[in-house]
Motif scaffolding. Structure first.
Motif, mmCIF file in Angstrom:
data_model
loop_
_atom_site.group_PDB
_atom_site.id
_atom_site.type_symbol
_atom_site.label_atom_id
_atom_site.label_comp_id
_atom_site.label_asym_id
_atom_site.label_seq_id
_atom_site.Cartn_x
_atom_site.Cartn_y
_atom_site.Cartn_z
ATOM 1 N N UNK A 76 3.317 79.000 1.481
ATOM 2 C CA UNK A 76 2.334 78.136 2.140
ATOM 3 C C UNK A 76 2.673 76.665 1.909
ATOM 4 N N UNK A 77 2.324 75.835 2.879
ATOM 5 C CA UNK A 77 2.435 74.390 2.691
ATOM 6 C C UNK A 77 1.171 73.901 1.988
ATOM 7 N N UNK A 78 1.359 72.998 1.010
ATOM 8 C CA UNK A 78 0.263 72.563 0.149
ATOM 9 C C UNK A 78 0.263 71.038 0.042
ATOM 10 N N UNK A 79 -0.924 70.455 0.097
ATOM 11 C CA UNK A 79 -1.084 69.040 -0.204
ATOM 12 C C UNK A 79 -2.349 68.887 -1.038
ATOM 13 N N UNK A 80 -2.418 67.790 -1.782
ATOM 14 C CA UNK A 80 -3.623 67.533 -2.562
ATOM 15 C C UNK A 80 -4.043 66.083 -2.410
ATOM 16 N N UNK A 81 -5.355 65.892 -2.352
ATOM 17 C CA UNK A 81 -5.896 64.548 -2.443
ATOM 18 C C UNK A 81 -5.751 64.078 -3.879
ATOM 19 N N UNK A 82 -5.847 62.753 -4.091
ATOM 20 C CA UNK A 82 -5.914 62.335 -5.491
ATOM 21 C C UNK A 82 -7.164 62.941 -6.099
ATOM 22 N N UNK A 123 -0.222 62.920 9.519
ATOM 23 C CA UNK A 123 0.267 64.077 10.278
ATOM 24 C C UNK A 123 0.425 65.307 9.389
ATOM 25 N N UNK A 124 1.531 65.394 8.671
ATOM 26 C CA UNK A 124 1.755 66.609 7.876
ATOM 27 C C UNK A 124 0.814 66.700 6.680
ATOM 28 N N UNK A 125 0.288 65.562 6.218
ATOM 29 C CA UNK A 125 -0.555 65.575 5.028
ATOM 30 C C UNK A 125 -1.891 66.253 5.215
ATOM 31 N N UNK A 126 -2.470 66.126 6.391
ATOM 32 C CA UNK A 126 -3.809 66.690 6.617
ATOM 33 C C UNK A 126 -3.797 68.027 7.343
ATOM 34 N N UNK A 127 -2.612 68.501 7.731
ATOM 35 C CA UNK A 127 -2.546 69.741 8.519
ATOM 36 C C UNK A 127 -1.824 70.867 7.776
ATOM 37 N N UNK A 128 -1.847 70.801 6.467
ATOM 38 C CA UNK A 128 -1.178 71.825 5.662
ATOM 39 C C UNK A 128 -1.945 73.147 5.693
ATOM 40 N N UNK A 129 -1.283 74.175 5.186
ATOM 41 C CA UNK A 129 -1.949 75.479 5.088
ATOM 42 C C UNK A 129 -3.080 75.438 4.052
ATOM 43 N N UNK A 130 -2.829 74.742 2.927
ATOM 44 C CA UNK A 130 -3.833 74.655 1.860
ATOM 45 C C UNK A 130 -3.946 73.211 1.382
ATOM 46 N N UNK A 131 -5.160 72.693 1.436
ATOM 47 C CA UNK A 131 -5.446 71.345 0.981
ATOM 48 C C UNK A 131 -6.312 71.447 -0.270
ATOM 49 N N UNK A 132 -5.878 70.811 -1.347
ATOM 50 C CA UNK A 132 -6.557 70.907 -2.643
ATOM 51 C C UNK A 132 -7.266 69.598 -2.952
ATOM 52 N N UNK A 133 -8.495 69.697 -3.421
ATOM 53 C CA UNK A 133 -9.258 68.491 -3.705
ATOM 54 C C UNK A 133 -10.426 68.817 -4.621
ATOM 55 N N UNK A 163 -6.712 75.760 5.295
ATOM 56 C CA UNK A 163 -7.600 76.216 4.233
ATOM 57 C C UNK A 163 -7.825 75.073 3.253
ATOM 58 N N UNK A 164 -8.985 75.055 2.634
ATOM 59 C CA UNK A 164 -9.325 74.020 1.661
ATOM 60 C C UNK A 164 -9.806 74.693 0.379
ATOM 61 N N UNK A 165 -9.266 74.234 -0.749
ATOM 62 C CA UNK A 165 -9.744 74.689 -2.046
ATOM 63 C C UNK A 165 -10.351 73.495 -2.762
ATOM 64 N N UNK A 166 -11.641 73.586 -3.031
ATOM 65 C CA UNK A 166 -12.380 72.533 -3.728
ATOM 66 C C UNK A 166 -12.609 72.995 -5.160
ATOM 67 N N UNK A 167 -12.209 72.179 -6.119
ATOM 68 C CA UNK A 167 -12.430 72.492 -7.526
ATOM 69 C C UNK A 167 -13.421 71.484 -8.084
ATOM 70 N N UNK A 168 -14.481 71.957 -8.708
ATOM 71 C CA UNK A 168 -15.504 71.047 -9.217
ATOM 72 C C UNK A 168 -16.018 71.503 -10.564
#
Length: 235
Positions: A76-82, A123-133, A163-168
C-alpha cells in the motif's frame, strides 16, 4: 507493554515543550494533557461506532504501533500528516526505515524545490491508499475534530485518501463538538505554536482550516478507522 521504536522527536512532546516554551508553560498541568478514564474511552468508542467509524481501543502506545502496522496491507502507498502522536509511537521513526509499503512521505520530502514539493503534497500526498494522522479532539458523541494551516491534512482526511487511520490518545477525548473547538483552539493550537517556534522559528502556528467529521462516509464504510489509546499522547 508491547515494544515500539523510539521517538526521535523528544523535544516536541507536550511535556518537553511546556518546559522549554514560556508561552506554553501555564498549560503544563492542564487537564487536556491527561488521559481520561477508561469509562470515557468506552463512551467515545461507542459514539464513534454509532457515527460509522471503525474503532480499535488499545492499552498502550506500543499496542497502538502494532495495531497500525496490522491495519496496512503490504504494497500500500502510505503518507502521514505531521503528528506528535505518531512520533511518540515511534511510527515516524519506523517509516524512515525499510517497510512493506510505498512511503510517499519520503518521496515528498526528497523533493527539495518548495514549489514542486507543495505540488507533490497536493497530488500524491493526499491520494494515498492509507493516510495516517491524529486529531485535536474526539467527542464522546462520536465526532472527530482537527485542523491545519495548509489544508493538506484536512483534504486527505476528508476525501483524498483511500483509507484513513486516526490515532488519538485518551487526553483528546472531550464531551461534544463545542468542547472539541475549545480544546483545539485553546490547547492544541497553543502546543502546536510552541512546536512551530522551536522547529521553524516562527511566532506561532495558525488554525486556517478546521474540520469536524460528524460521521463516517456512507459511500465508503470503514474508510476511517480510529485507534484510541488509553494513554496521553500528543496534543
Amino acid at each position: 507493554m508491547a515494544a515500539h521504536p523510539e521517538n526521535t522527536h523528544i523535544t516536541h512532546t507536550f511535556a518537553a515543550l511546556a518546559k522549554s516554551d514560556a508561552q506554553l508553560a501555564p498549560l503544563a498541568d492542564h487537564h487536556y494533557s491527561k488521559a481520561v478514564s477508561a469509562e470515557r474511552v468506552e463512551a467515545a468508542k461507542a459514539g464513534l461506532e454509532k457515527s460509522g467509524f471503525k474503532v480499535h481501543v488499545v492499552e498502550t502506545r506500543g499496542d497502538a504501533f502494532h495495531a497500525i502496522k496490522n491495519l496496512i496491507p503490504a504494497g500500500a502507498s502510505v503518507n502521514n500528516a505531521h503528528s506528535t502522536t505518531l512520533e511518540e509511537l515511534g511510527f515516524v521513526t519506523y517509516l524512515k526505515g525499510e517497510t512493506a509499503w510505498n512511503n510517499v512521505h519520503a518521496t515528498i520530502l526528497a523533493e527539495k524545490d518548495p514549489a514542486k514539493q507543495a505540488e507533490l503534497r497536493r497530488t500524491i500526498g493526499t491520494t494515498v491508499d492509507y493516510y495516517l494522522t491524529s486529531v485535536a479532539a474526539v467527542t464522546e458523541d462520536g465526532k472527530l475534530a482537527h485542523g491545519d494551516l495548509s489544508g493538506s491534512k484536512v483534504g486527505g482526511v476528508a476525501f483524498g485518501a483511500g483509507n484513513v487511520i486516526v490515532v488519538a490518545g485518551a487526553n483528546k477525548i472531550v464531551k461534544d463538538e463545542k468542547e472539541a473547538f475549545i480544546r483545539t483552539t485553546e490547547f492544541a493550537l497553543a502546543a502546536e505554536s510552541a512546536r512551530a517556534r522551536d522547529a521553524y522559528g516562527v511566532p506561532a502556528s495558525a488554525l486556517v482550516n478546521y474540520e469536524v467529521l460528524r460521521s463516517g462516509n456512507p459511500f465508503a464504510p470503514g474508510r476511517i478507522q480510529v485507534v484510541l489509546v488509553k494513554e496521553a499522547l500528543g496534543f
